[in-house]
Every structure is written in structure tokens, then in C-alpha cells.
Design an enzyme around this catalytic site. Sequence first.
Site, PDB file in Angstrom:
ATOM      1  CB  CYS A  78      -5.113  -0.234   2.384  1.00 24.13           C
ATOM      2  SG  CYS A  78      -3.974  -0.726   3.690  1.00 24.13           S
ATOM      3  CB  CYS A  82      -4.183   3.231   5.787  1.00 22.81           C
ATOM      4  SG  CYS A  82      -3.959   3.144   4.001  1.00 22.81           S
ATOM      5  CB  CYS A 104      -0.887  -0.010   1.248  1.00 21.55           C
ATOM      6  SG  CYS A 104      -1.789   1.532   1.510  1.00 21.55           S
ATOM      7  CB  CYS A 122      -9.385  -3.491 -12.055  1.00 22.62           C
ATOM      8  SG  CYS A 122      -8.965  -2.303 -13.321  1.00 22.62           S
TER       9      CYS A 122
HETATM   10 ZN   LIG Z   1      -2.694   1.151   3.612  1.00 22.39          ZN
END
Ligand SMILES: [Zn+2]
Length: 166
Positions: free
Chosen positions: A130, A133, A82, A153
Site C-alpha cells: 500500500c 501505509c 487496503c 498476485c
Molecule cells: Zn494501506
Amino acid sequence: MKRRQFLLASGAAVAVLAISTAFRHMGAVAEAEEEVFEVTKTDAEWRATLSEPQFAVLRQEDTERPGTSPLLDEKRKGTFHCAGCDLAVYPSETKYESGTGWPSFWDSLPDAIGTKQDNSLFMTRVECHCRRCGGHFGHIFDDGPQPTGKRHCLNGLALTFKPATA
Ligand SMILES: [Zn+2]
């Protein structure tokens, strides 16, 4: 204060207390349905660590122009993280060439992503982000390759790549 006035005043106070308690309770129920993330920052804090295009994708669910991500050509073994909080989210083993112009994967790492229904743009899509977060990654479609049949995607701007060291 006369006794009658006192009773009226205290009665009103009890009523106000009961109403505010009821509202607090409703608020708590609404919050429980929202996803809670381990990493939370203000927009100003995110802007301090992300580029403007990264902020637009991760925090405002923008979509990068197809064909623009350098990660499209990333074919080494390693892990995609991420770009917001650095959590490892996708292994290179599930990356494939979808021809869409966005980095595509048929599966994420375990416990790496969260999903929600996205009804924007007159469509119902599965949005993915994510787990740690809440940063927006992209969407998941049902036209991917086996073994999952899923196409994650993703926006390359939402990811960083770390090549395997071994
Ligand atoms: Zn994150």
C-alpha cells in the site's frame, strides 16, 4: 584550568561535534532512501485494528494459503481497499482468474501501490504494498494478461471489497 588543557579540551569537543554531525548526515541520507508512508502506526496499534492473520500478511509479509480467500469468488463491480488503512487500491475491472488461488489483478488504481525488490526465498521478486501505509499486499509477476502483461498476485487478507453503489 591551564590554557593548554583548555585548548586540548575544546579541540576534543569540536572533533566530537564534527563526528556526530557527520553521523547524523549519514543517517539522514539512509532515511531518504527508505520509503516514507503517510499512515504509520506501532505494531501494537496495528494489532488493535487487524486480525492476527491480517497482521501477519500486512505487517510481516506473510503469505496466506492459496485458495482460502473469500475474495477469489468476488465478481461484483466495485473497489478493493487496503485492509490496513482503507485506501482504494484495485478496481474490480482489472481482477481476473489466474488459477493460482490468490486474488489476481492486471493493474492497480493510479498512485495506489508501491513496489520494492524482494530477495527472500532464494528468488528476486517484485513486492507490492500500500502506497499510504506500507501494508504488504503480495507480488507482481510478468505472466499476466494484456494490456499490462502483469499479474499482481495478492493476499485476500490484505484487502477489503466495497461493491459499487450505482
Ligand atoms: Zn494501506
